[in-house]
Design a protein around this motif. Structure first.
Motif, PDB file in Angstrom:
ATOM      1  N   VAL A 167      50.893  44.143  43.408  1.00 54.95           N
ATOM      2  CA  VAL A 167      51.286  43.286  44.428  1.00 54.95           C
ATOM      3  C   VAL A 167      52.040  43.911  45.571  1.00 54.95           C
ATOM      4  O   VAL A 167      51.884  43.505  46.931  1.00 54.95           O
ATOM      5  N   ILE A 168      53.000  44.933  45.334  1.00 55.77           N
ATOM      6  CA  ILE A 168      53.895  45.301  46.325  1.00 55.77           C
ATOM      7  C   ILE A 168      52.864  46.109  47.411  1.00 55.77           C
ATOM      8  O   ILE A 168      52.953  46.015  48.649  1.00 55.77           O
ATOM      9  N   LYS A 169      51.806  46.940  46.623  1.00 50.48           N
ATOM     10  CA  LYS A 169      50.854  47.475  47.929  1.00 50.48           C
ATOM     11  C   LYS A 169      50.085  46.672  48.523  1.00 50.48           C
ATOM     12  O   LYS A 169      49.740  47.141  49.724  1.00 50.48           O
ATOM     13  N   MET A 170      50.047  45.356  48.152  1.00 45.73           N
ATOM     14  CA  MET A 170      49.308  44.192  49.227  1.00 45.73           C
ATOM     15  C   MET A 170      50.177  43.812  50.267  1.00 45.73           C
ATOM     16  O   MET A 170      49.689  43.434  51.403  1.00 45.73           O
ATOM     17  N   ILE A 171      51.568  44.032  50.105  1.00 43.29           N
ATOM     18  CA  ILE A 171      52.227  43.417  51.236  1.00 43.29           C
ATOM     19  C   ILE A 171      52.178  44.096  52.361  1.00 43.29           C
ATOM     20  O   ILE A 171      52.691  45.239  52.680  1.00 43.29           O
ATOM     21  N   LYS A 172      52.051  43.183  53.438  1.00 43.76           N
ATOM     22  CA  LYS A 172      52.165  43.581  54.847  1.00 43.76           C
ATOM     23  C   LYS A 172      51.763  42.366  55.739  1.00 43.76           C
ATOM     24  O   LYS A 172      51.402  41.365  55.166  1.00 43.76           O
ATOM     25  N   PRO A 173      52.263  42.739  56.853  1.00 45.09           N
ATOM     26  CA  PRO A 173      51.898  41.423  58.210  1.00 45.09           C
ATOM     27  C   PRO A 173      50.503  40.805  58.048  1.00 45.09           C
ATOM     28  O   PRO A 173      49.596  41.512  57.814  1.00 45.09           O
ATOM     29  N   GLY A 174      50.418  39.444  58.001  1.00 48.68           N
ATOM     30  CA  GLY A 174      49.112  38.799  58.074  1.00 48.68           C
ATOM     31  C   GLY A 174      48.767  38.415  56.463  1.00 48.68           C
ATOM     32  O   GLY A 174      47.766  37.450  56.346  1.00 48.68           O
ATOM     33  N   ILE A 175      49.135  38.819  55.417  1.00 49.37           N
ATOM     34  CA  ILE A 175      48.651  38.622  54.131  1.00 49.37           C
ATOM     35  C   ILE A 175      49.338  37.080  53.768  1.00 49.37           C
ATOM     36  O   ILE A 175      50.671  37.039  53.960  1.00 49.37           O
ATOM     37  N   PRO A 176      48.442  36.127  53.356  1.00 46.07           N
ATOM     38  CA  PRO A 176      49.006  34.875  52.921  1.00 46.07           C
ATOM     39  C   PRO A 176      50.023  35.169  51.756  1.00 46.07           C
ATOM     40  O   PRO A 176      49.739  35.873  50.884  1.00 46.07           O
ATOM     41  N   PHE A 177      51.157  34.441  51.853  1.00 42.74           N
ATOM     42  CA  PHE A 177      52.390  34.387  50.832  1.00 42.74           C
ATOM     43  C   PHE A 177      51.542  34.083  49.284  1.00 42.74           C
ATOM     44  O   PHE A 177      51.690  34.696  48.366  1.00 42.74           O
ATOM     45  N   THR A 178      50.633  33.142  49.473  1.00 44.28           N
ATOM     46  CA  THR A 178      50.230  32.649  48.302  1.00 44.28           C
ATOM     47  C   THR A 178      49.063  33.395  47.666  1.00 44.28           C
ATOM     48  O   THR A 178      49.002  33.535  46.384  1.00 44.28           O
ATOM     49  N   ALA A 179      48.569  34.655  48.338  1.00 46.47           N
ATOM     50  CA  ALA A 179      47.760  35.360  47.954  1.00 46.47           C
ATOM     51  C   ALA A 179      48.366  36.553  46.837  1.00 46.47           C
ATOM     52  O   ALA A 179      47.792  37.111  45.763  1.00 46.47           O
ATOM     53  N   LEU A 180      49.431  36.584  46.773  1.00 45.09           N
ATOM     54  CA  LEU A 180      50.287  37.551  45.877  1.00 45.09           C
ATOM     55  C   LEU A 180      50.402  37.082  44.526  1.00 45.09           C
ATOM     56  O   LEU A 180      49.792  37.812  43.720  1.00 45.09           O
ATOM     57  N   ASN A 181      50.606  35.857  44.253  1.00 45.55           N
ATOM     58  CA  ASN A 181      50.415  35.266  42.901  1.00 45.55           C
ATOM     59  C   ASN A 181      49.060  35.263  42.447  1.00 45.55           C
ATOM     60  O   ASN A 181      48.992  35.243  41.248  1.00 45.55           O
ATOM     61  N   GLU A 182      48.064  35.104  43.291  1.00 47.19           N
ATOM     62  CA  GLU A 182      46.652  34.919  42.663  1.00 47.19           C
ATOM     63  C   GLU A 182      46.300  36.344  42.413  1.00 47.19           C
ATOM     64  O   GLU A 182      45.555  36.522  41.422  1.00 47.19           O
ATOM     65  N   ARG A 183      46.843  37.246  42.928  1.00 48.27           N
ATOM     66  CA  ARG A 183      46.494  38.697  42.491  1.00 48.27           C
ATOM     67  C   ARG A 183      47.183  38.844  40.982  1.00 48.27           C
ATOM     68  O   ARG A 183      46.491  39.375  40.191  1.00 48.27           O
ATOM     69  N   VAL A 184      48.386  38.455  40.817  1.00 46.06           N
ATOM     70  CA  VAL A 184      48.927  38.475  39.540  1.00 46.06           C
ATOM     71  C   VAL A 184      47.916  38.080  38.460  1.00 46.06           C
ATOM     72  O   VAL A 184      47.935  38.974  37.199  1.00 46.06           O
ATOM     73  N   LYS A 185      47.633  36.983  38.703  1.00 50.22           N
ATOM     74  CA  LYS A 185      46.712  36.256  37.613  1.00 50.22           C
ATOM     75  C   LYS A 185      45.373  36.878  37.462  1.00 50.22           C
ATOM     76  O   LYS A 185      44.885  36.896  36.340  1.00 50.22           O
ATOM     77  N   GLU A 186      44.932  37.366  38.384  1.00 51.26           N
ATOM     78  CA  GLU A 186      43.584  37.986  38.413  1.00 51.26           C
ATOM     79  C   GLU A 186      43.966  39.471  37.294  1.00 51.26           C
ATOM     80  O   GLU A 186      43.011  39.790  36.343  1.00 51.26           O
ATOM     81  N   ILE A 187      44.848  39.842  37.654  1.00 48.41           N
ATOM     82  CA  ILE A 187      45.383  41.126  36.778  1.00 48.41           C
ATOM     83  C   ILE A 187      45.461  40.972  35.308  1.00 48.41           C
ATOM     84  O   ILE A 187      44.824  41.794  34.452  1.00 48.41           O
ATOM     85  N   TYR A 188      46.321  39.940  35.121  1.00 50.62           N
ATOM     86  CA  TYR A 188      46.640  39.660  33.822  1.00 50.62           C
ATOM     87  C   TYR A 188      45.377  39.111  33.090  1.00 50.62           C
ATOM     88  O   TYR A 188      45.288  39.214  31.887  1.00 50.62           O
ATOM     89  N   PHE A 189      44.366  38.508  33.539  1.00 53.13           N
ATOM     90  CA  PHE A 189      42.992  37.929  33.056  1.00 53.13           C
ATOM     91  C   PHE A 189      42.291  39.160  32.667  1.00 53.13           C
ATOM     92  O   PHE A 189      41.800  39.378  31.726  1.00 53.13           O
ATOM     93  N   GLU A 190      42.398  40.192  33.672  1.00 52.58           N
ATOM     94  CA  GLU A 190      41.622  41.357  33.453  1.00 52.58           C
ATOM     95  C   GLU A 190      42.129  42.301  32.112  1.00 52.58           C
ATOM     96  O   GLU A 190      41.502  42.770  31.401  1.00 52.58           O
TER      97      GLU A 190
END
Length: 414
Positions: free
Chosen positions: A296-319
């Protein structure tokens, strides 16, 4: 913070407000506890953000009339008797030096000043900080003040300045970031003290006391929030803060904590084995959470939707959890992860500002994925404080020990 910061902040706010308006902000008062005792006072953060004064019972006015912006402070008049009991109140000279506001009156002039501004025709709208948590909550001071004004001046309009100030606070200045860095550095020192003194068989609050000691030695007057010291199954309760259990043998302990430095807050979570070494199962889940934190930290940059961060966590956890037989669908992830991964950070720990935004340079947010396996008495959360930069991000808490290997190596040297 310099007086120039507060002067410029008021100027930026005034640009968003209507001509012929008066913005009023109250510093607040300590609520009564019982008898002659009050709860500790803390300044309203919107008020502080605009003038830097920490004293209760003060009113800030920001008047925008004929393209001119005028700031006014109303302070308490010195009471020589009370000063012998509780200390001196802020003087006009001190208030001006901090805030950069030259027009300062005593509180007994507030009502006449307000009346003249309205009846002269200069002011037709009053902005107040209407921070309302729910329909059934008790009326705030601002709501009561507005109701009182409407009875006396029914022709005056009211507006809510809360979201205007919140939007300004979402983007941090270099001075604000420096204060966050200091709060994080002190928190880091406190976490190391916890790791050095961790052991099973003692009370959670006894271990917590080592963090408290570090903060006191740095002159820290308050915490970012009530410390969570959750060992074993307690760590699966998100906001556990009783901290009154005996630490079990071979357990993990989750510390969610932070120093508050000049009202700016660190918010860090670290989870470590009290005996200094992870079991194989503990390390398995720890590294899953660590992967989520780092990706998630690697994702963070201007223009990224705030909500996209939590969606990525859930994807990782499912994997990660699906091969372990813990989940079958993405929805099952919520059994073991039931909060968001980020919130804004600043003058408030859960700082103001809309989360329905894209990230911008100057925002500071937490990254705090967790996994909570109650049936195995394993609760893990790893939290860092992240600054959004022009091209990506900076982990302000990067120096705080985080990997399982580094934790074990550090604790082995105790």
């Amino acid at each position: 913070m310099s007086r120039l910061f507060y002067t410029e902040t008021r100027k930026r706010l005034a640009e968003q407000l209507e001509e012929g308006s008066l913005t009023l902000l109250f510093s607040g008062n300590a609520p009564k506890k019982s008898a002659d005792e009050c709860y500790p006072f803390t300044t309203n953060r919107h008020f502080y953000y605009l003038c830097g004064i920490k004293e209760e019972g003060i009113i800030l006015g920001l008047m925008k009339v004929k393209d001119e912006v005028k700031s006014i402070l109303f302070i308490k008049k010195a009471d020589p008797v009370m000063e012998k009991w509780v200390g001196k109140t802020i003087s006009k000279e001190e208030a001006e030096a901090i805030s950069g506001i030259s027009e300062i009156h005593y509180l007994d002039a507030f009502e006449s000043t307000l009346h003249h501004a309205i009846m002269s025709g200069d002011v037709h709208k009053i902005y107040l900080d209407f921070e309302v948590d729910g329909f059934k909550n008790d009326l705030t001071k601002e709501q009561r003040f507005a109701n009182d004004c409407k009875e006396r001046y029914p022709f005056v309009q009211f507006g809510n300045v809360h979201n205007h100030i919140s939007a300004l606070r979402m983007i941090k200045s270099e001075h604000e970031i420096d204060k966050l860095r200091e709060a994080i550095q002190i928190t880091d020192e406190g976490i190391r003290a916890l790791m050095q003194n961790a052991k099973s068989g003692i009370m959670e609050y006894a271990l917590e006391a080592h963090f408290d000691f570090v903060l006191k030695t740095h002159g820290i007057e308050d915490y970012a929030f009530k410390t969570i010291a959750a060992s074993g199954v307690n760590a699966t309760v998100l906001h556990y803060s009783s901290n009154n259990s005996v630490i079990p043998q071979d357990s993990l302990i989750l510390f969610d904590l932070g120093a508050q430095y000049e009202y700016y807050n660190a918010d860090i979570t670290r989870t470590f084995p009290v005996e200094g070494k992870f079991t194989q199962r503990q390390k398995l889940f720890y590294n899953i959470v660590l992967r989520a934190n780092e990706e998630v930290i690697k994702m963070i940059k201007p223009g990224i939707p705030f909500t996209a961060l939590n969606e990525r966590v859930k994807e990782i956890y499912f994997e990660e959890l699906e091969p372990l037989g813990l989940v079958e669908t993405m929805e099952d992830v919520s059994k073991y992860y039931y909060h968001g991964v980020s919130h804004f950070l600043g003058l408030d720990t859960h700082d103001v500002g809309s989360r329905k935004v894209e990230l911008q340079e100057g925002m500071v947010l937490t990254v705090e994925p967790g996994l909570y396996i109650e049936e195995e008495a394993i609760g893990i959360r790893i939290e860092d404080d992240i600054l959004v930069t022009a091209t990506g991000c900076e982990n302000l808490s990067k120096d705080i020990i985080k990997t399982a290997e580094d934790i074990e190596a550090f604790m082995a040297k105790r």
